[in-house]
Scaffold this active site. Structure first.
Site, PDB file in Angstrom:
ATOM      1  N   LYS A  32       1.004  -1.154   0.071  1.00 45.05           N
ATOM      2  CA  LYS A  32      -0.142  -0.018   0.124  1.00 45.05           C
ATOM      3  C   LYS A  32       0.682   1.475   0.004  1.00 45.05           C
ATOM      4  O   LYS A  32       0.538   2.219  -0.669  1.00 45.05           O
ATOM      5  CB  LYS A  32      -1.041   0.024   0.990  1.00 45.05           C
ATOM      6  CG  LYS A  32      -0.437   0.012   2.242  1.00 45.05           C
ATOM      7  CD  LYS A  32      -1.572   0.547   3.013  1.00 45.05           C
ATOM      8  CE  LYS A  32      -0.661   1.002   4.537  1.00 45.05           C
ATOM      9  NZ  LYS A  32      -0.311   1.729   5.190  1.00 45.05           N
ATOM     10  N   THR A  33       2.352   1.439   0.691  1.00 44.09           N
ATOM     11  CA  THR A  33       3.098   2.370   1.065  1.00 44.09           C
ATOM     12  C   THR A  33       3.602   2.353  -0.788  1.00 44.09           C
ATOM     13  O   THR A  33       3.161   3.906  -0.914  1.00 44.09           O
ATOM     14  CB  THR A  33       3.861   2.817   1.810  1.00 44.09           C
ATOM     15  OG1 THR A  33       3.183   1.988   2.742  1.00 44.09           O
ATOM     16  CG2 THR A  33       4.670   3.255   1.769  1.00 44.09           C
ATOM     17  N   ASP A 218      -4.261   7.929   4.499  1.00 40.96           N
ATOM     18  CA  ASP A 218      -3.663   6.434   4.681  1.00 40.96           C
ATOM     19  C   ASP A 218      -3.861   5.892   5.847  1.00 40.96           C
ATOM     20  O   ASP A 218      -4.606   6.283   6.885  1.00 40.96           O
ATOM     21  CB  ASP A 218      -2.319   6.489   4.890  1.00 40.96           C
ATOM     22  CG  ASP A 218      -1.287   4.703   4.670  1.00 40.96           C
ATOM     23  OD1 ASP A 218      -1.911   4.731   4.531  1.00 40.96           O
ATOM     24  OD2 ASP A 218      -0.226   4.530   5.007  1.00 40.96           O
ATOM     25  N   GLU A 219      -4.691   4.844   6.146  1.00 40.37           N
ATOM     26  CA  GLU A 219      -4.554   4.488   7.357  1.00 40.37           C
ATOM     27  C   GLU A 219      -6.373   4.627   7.765  1.00 40.37           C
ATOM     28  O   GLU A 219      -6.592   4.390   8.807  1.00 40.37           O
ATOM     29  CB  GLU A 219      -4.086   4.067   8.498  1.00 40.37           C
ATOM     30  CG  GLU A 219      -2.082   3.938   8.217  1.00 40.37           C
ATOM     31  CD  GLU A 219      -2.454   1.747   8.281  1.00 40.37           C
ATOM     32  OE1 GLU A 219      -3.160   1.038   8.655  1.00 40.37           O
ATOM     33  OE2 GLU A 219      -1.251   1.376   8.035  1.00 40.37           O
ATOM     34  N   GLN A 249      -7.483  -4.886   9.419  1.00 39.16           N
ATOM     35  CA  GLN A 249      -6.728  -4.117   9.591  1.00 39.16           C
ATOM     36  C   GLN A 249      -7.292  -3.898  11.245  1.00 39.16           C
ATOM     37  O   GLN A 249      -6.534  -2.990  11.925  1.00 39.16           O
ATOM     38  CB  GLN A 249      -5.080  -4.556   9.437  1.00 39.16           C
ATOM     39  CG  GLN A 249      -4.769  -5.587   8.895  1.00 39.16           C
ATOM     40  CD  GLN A 249      -3.342  -5.318   8.277  1.00 39.16           C
ATOM     41  OE1 GLN A 249      -2.647  -5.051   8.701  1.00 39.16           O
ATOM     42  NE2 GLN A 249      -3.521  -5.224   6.691  1.00 39.16           N
ATOM     43  N   ARG A 610       1.802 -10.710  10.222  1.00 43.19           N
ATOM     44  CA  ARG A 610       2.818 -10.365  11.242  1.00 43.19           C
ATOM     45  C   ARG A 610       4.381 -11.477  10.097  1.00 43.19           C
ATOM     46  O   ARG A 610       5.710 -11.642   9.891  1.00 43.19           O
ATOM     47  CB  ARG A 610       3.502 -10.305  12.124  1.00 43.19           C
ATOM     48  CG  ARG A 610       2.904  -9.053  12.747  1.00 43.19           C
ATOM     49  CD  ARG A 610       1.887  -7.482  11.914  1.00 43.19           C
ATOM     50  NE  ARG A 610       1.400  -7.896  10.953  1.00 43.19           N
ATOM     51  CZ  ARG A 610       1.238  -7.218   9.790  1.00 43.19           C
ATOM     52  NH1 ARG A 610       1.773  -6.281   9.993  1.00 43.19           N
ATOM     53  NH2 ARG A 610       0.325  -7.115   8.749  1.00 43.19           N
TER      54      ARG A 610
END
Length: 656
Positions: A32-33, A218-219, A249, A610
Site C-alpha cells: 500500500k505504501t 492512509d490507514e 486490520q 506479521r
C-alpha cells in the site's frame, strides 16, 4: 508508463485513478505504501502542483518516509513539496492561522501526556475526588472519549452512565476551564477545535478547502468520527479523495477508531471507485491460508482473499503446553536451538502476545538462556525523565505562564526551593487567582516564605529571563542555547547524582545529546525556527506514543511485543503465544458484542500476517491465576484457523 512496470495490475489501476473518490482496499503485505507514493508522484508528473496535494498519515515517521519515497520516484526534483502530515499536525497548521476566531491565542501550547496527567491530578484535588474514586489516567480517558464523540464539557454530565462518569464530567469541566485559561490545548482539542472552526466559520473552511486539489488518507480504517468529518469537509468541493486501508486490520476501536468509515465509504461517496489489492508479497501460501480462513469468520468486512506466489513446505504449527511456564521454556528453548544450531539471527524471531503481563516469563527464560531481547514499545524517547525535565524548561521559556512545567523544574536540579515553599506559594496563588511568580514576590514581602527561598526563586526567574531572551533573539542557535542551559543548571551533574551506575549515566547523557541534536535538526529544516514551533513538533512526535519500532526491530535480539505494537512490522519467524479464551480474544470481549469479538479476530489476523516464513501458535492448557492453577480454554480463533485435518491433529497431539 515504464515507471509503473513494477506494479501489479490492481496497484497500477489505483495509481492511475487520479480524480473522484477512490477506495483502495490494501490487504496485509500488498504494497500500500508503494501505491500511495506512486500515486502522489503520478499526480505531480501530470501537472498537479505538489503543494496542492494533501496526504494524511497516522504517524510522523510515516509522513517523513512518504515524502522521501516521493522525492526518490521523481528523481529528487521537487520545486515545492506536497503537504504530508498527520491529522494532528494538519490541525495545528490550520489552527495557527485561525484559532483566534475561537478566542484562543495563535501561539497556543500543546499539552503532552505528562502535562495532562499533572493537570488532571490537580483538577481531581480541586473537586475533592481521591485517586481511589477516580485516577488521573481514567479521567483523561473519559475526557478523550467525550471529545472524540464531540461532547462538550457542559454536556458530559448528561451523558454520564454511572457515579464515576459523573465525577469525570465534573473533572472534564474543570480541566477544560484550566487549560483554556492558560492558552493550552490537548490532542483531542486539535481535532475538535478544527471541526468547530469549520462549522462556525465558513470563510475559514473555504480558505482551507481551496488549499488542496487532491487529498489522500492512509490507514483509513483507523479514523475516528471527528477525523472523518474533517476530511469530508475538506473535500466537499472537489471530491478528489483517495483513501487507503484495510478493514481486516482495524484494531483500534478501543481508542475511538470507527471501522464503519471504510466499510461504508461507498455510501458516503456513491460514485466511489473501489480497487482491491490482494497480491501479498510478505507471507507464504500456508500462512495466508490460515489468515484467510480466520478473517472470513467476520461478517462486517469487505470481501477479499489474499494470495501469494510464495510457496512453502512449512505448515503453520499449533502447539499446546501443560502450563504457561512450559510454554515459555519450550519457545525459548527452540529459539536458542535455532540461533545456536541453525544460525538463525535473533532479529528474525518475534514473540507476540495480547497483554502487557504475558512477556514476564519469556523475559526470565531469555535471560536464563543468555539470549538478548528487546521489549518493543516499552518506552518512548519523550517519556524519559531527563527529556521531560529539559522539555519543561523549554516550555517555561516559551510560555512563562505554563505553571505545570514550572512546578516540574523549579527545584530540578536542586536550587534551595523546597516542596513546602512551593506548596505555600501555590496555595496562595490559587486562592487569589494570581500567577505563581507574582505570588512568590508577595510571599517574600509578607514573610510567608523564608528570605533565602525567595532569593532562590528570584535567581531562578532571572536565569529563565536571560535564556528566554537568547532563544527569542537568536532562534537559529537554539541547539547552542539549549546546550548552554544544560551546562548552566548543572543537569549532567544531576544525572550523576541520580544514577550511580556509570553505564546508566552514559545512557542518560547520550539521551540528552540526542535532544540537543533534535533541536539542531529542527533548526536546519525550518524556514523560520521558533521555540514554540519546535515544542509543537515534539508534542506531535510524542503523540506517536512509541519508540522507533524499525530501529528496535533491526537490533540482533529476540523481539517481544503485543500484537498491537507489531502492526506495520514483519518477521521471518513469529510465535503467537497465549492463544486462549480470555487472552485472545481478551476476557473483556468474550462476553461482549459481536463487534468487539470481530475486532479481536482482526487483531489475531494482524498477528498471523506479521510472519513471513514460519508461524507457530501456542497455548497453555492451564494457567495460574490468583495463586491457583486454572484450566484454560483454547482460543476460538485456533479452531477457525485450522481445517478439519489440522483440527483433528491438534486434538490428539500436544507439544513436547
Amino acid at each position: 508508463m515504464k515507471h509503473l512496470n513494477d506494479l501489479n495490475p490492481a496497484q497500477r489501476e489505483a495509481v492511475l485513478t487520479l480524480s473522484g473518490p477512490l477506495l483502495v482496499l490494501a490487504g496485509a503485505g500488498t504494497g500500500k505504501t508503494r501505491v500511495i507514493t506512486q500515486r502522489m508522484a503520478e499526480l505531480i508528473r501530470r501537472g498537479t502542483p505538489p503543494e496542492r496535494i494533501l496526504s494524511v498519515t497516522f504517524t510522523n515517521k510515516a509522513s517523513r518516509e512518504m515524502l522521501e519515497r516521493t522525492r526518490e520516484l521523481l528523481g529528487g526534483r521537487l520545486r515545492s513539496r506536497p503537504w504530508i502530515s498527520t491529522f494532528h499536525a494538519l490541525c495545528v497548521n490550520i489552527l495557527r492561522s485561525d484559532i483566534e476566531r475561537l478566542g484562543y491565542p495563535s501561539r497556543f501550547t500543546i499539552l503532552d501526556r505528562g502535562d495532562q496527567e499533572s493537570i488532571a491530578r490537580t483538577v481531581l484535588r480541586d473537586i475533592r475526588v481521591t485517586e481511589k474514586s477516580l485516577r488521573p489516567g481514567d479521567l483523561l480517558s473519559m475526557i478523550s472519549r467525550w471529545k472524540s464523540a464531540g461532547a462538550a464539557a457542559s454536556a458530559a454530565a448528561d451523558a454520564a452512565v454511572d457515579d464515576a462518569e459523573f465525577l469525570g464530567a465534573m473533572g472534564y469541566r474543570r480541566y477544560q476551564e484550566k487549560i483554556r485559561a492558560a492558552g493550552m490545548v490537548d490532542f483531542d482539542d486539535l481535532l475538535g477545535l478544527t471541526e468547530r472552526l469549520f462549522n462556525e466559520h465558513p470563510a475559514a473552511l473555504a480558505k482551507h478547502q481551496q488549499r488542496f486539489d487532491q487529498v489522500q488518507i492512509d490507514e483509513y480504517q483507523d479514523t475516528n468520527g471527528v477525523q472523518f468529518r474533517l476530511v469530508s469537509a475538506l473535500v466537499a468541493e472537489h471530491r478528489n479523495l483517495c483513501v487507503v486501508g484495510d478493514d481486516d486490520q482495524a484494531i483500534y476501536g478501543w481508542r475511538g477508531a470507527e471501522v464503519s468509515h471504510i466499510l461504508r465509504f461507498a455510501e458516503h461517496f456513491p460514485d466511489a471507485k473501489v480497487v482491491r489489492l490482494e497480491e501479498n508479497y510478505r507471507c507464504t501460501d500456508r500462512i495466508l491460508e490460515v489468515a484467510n480462513r480466520l478473517v472470513r469468520h467476520n461478517r462486517s468486512r469487505h470481501v477479499k482473499e489474499l494470495r501469494t506466489s510464495r510457496r512453502s513446505a512449512a505448515g503453520v504449527r499449533f502447539l499446546e503446553y501443560p502450563d504457561e511456564q512450559a510454554e515459555a521454556e519450550s519457545v525459548v528453548r527452540e529459539i536458542r536451538f535455532l540461533n545456536k544450531q541453525k544460525q538463525v539471527p535473533l532479529r528474525d524471531l518475534a514473540v507476540l502476545f495480547r497483554t502487557n503481563e504475558q512477556p514476564r516469563l519469556f523475559e526470565a527464560e531469555l535471560r536464563r538462556a543468555g539470549l538478548p531481547y528487546v521489549l518493543m514499545g516499552s518506552q518512548s524517547f519523550f517519556d524519559r525523565r531527563e527529556i521531560r525535565d529539559l522539555l519543561a524548561y523549554l516550555k517555561v521559556l516559551a510560555r512563562p505562564e505554563d505553571e505545570a512545567s514550572l512546578l516540574r523544574i523549579i527545584n530540578t536540579p536542586a536550587r534551595g526551593i523546597s516542596n513546602a515553599t512551593v506548596e505555600k506559594v501555590l496555595t496562595r496563588a490559587v486562592g487569589q487567582g494570581a500567577s505563581f511568580w507574582q505570588t512568590a514576590i508577595e510571599a517574600v514581602d509578607g514573610g510567608l516564605i523564608p528570605v533565602k527561598a525567595g532569593e532562590a526563586i528570584e535567581r531562578f526567574r532571572t536565569l529563565l529571563d536571560g535564556f528566554r531572551a537568547r532563544f527569542s533573539s537568536e532562534p537559529a542557535r537554539m541547539d547552542v542555547h539549549l546546550q548552554s542551559l544544560i551546562e548552566t543548571i548543572g543537569y549532567e551533574a544531576e544525572i550523576e547524582r541520580q544514577y550511580k551506575d556509570p553505564q546508566q549515566q552514559m545512557v542518560r547523557a547520550a539521551t540528552i545529546d540526542e535532544l540537543v541534536q533534535a533541536v539542531g535538526d529542527y533548526v536546519q529544516r525550518a524556514a523560520q525556527p521558533t521555540l514554540e514551533d519546535f515544542l509543537a513538533d515534539v508534542a506531535l512526535d510524542g503523540r506517536d506514543d512509541e519508540p522507533d519500532k524499525d530501529k528496535q526491530a533491526a537490533e540482533d535480539a529476540v523481539k517481544l511485543m503485543t500484537v498491537h505494537s507489531a502492526k506495520g512490522l514483519e518477521f521471518p519467524r513469529v510465535y503467537m503465544v497465549g492463544m486462549e479464551e480470555g487472552l485472545l480474544p481478551h476476557k473483556r470481549s468474550v462476553d461482549a458484542t459481536d463487534a468487539e469479538i470481530e475486532e479481536e479476530r482482526r487483531l489475531a489476523y494482524v498477528g498471523v500476517t506479521r510472519a513471513r516464513d514460519h508461524l507457530t501458535l501456542t497455548r497453555a492448557a492451564a494457567r495460574r491465576k490468583w495463586g491457583k492453577r486454572r484450566v484454560s480454554q483454547p482460543s476460538r480463533f485456533l479452531f477457525e484457523m485450522q481445517d478439519e485435518e489440522e483440527h483433528a491433529l491438534a486434538e490428539t497431539a500436544s507439544a513436547t
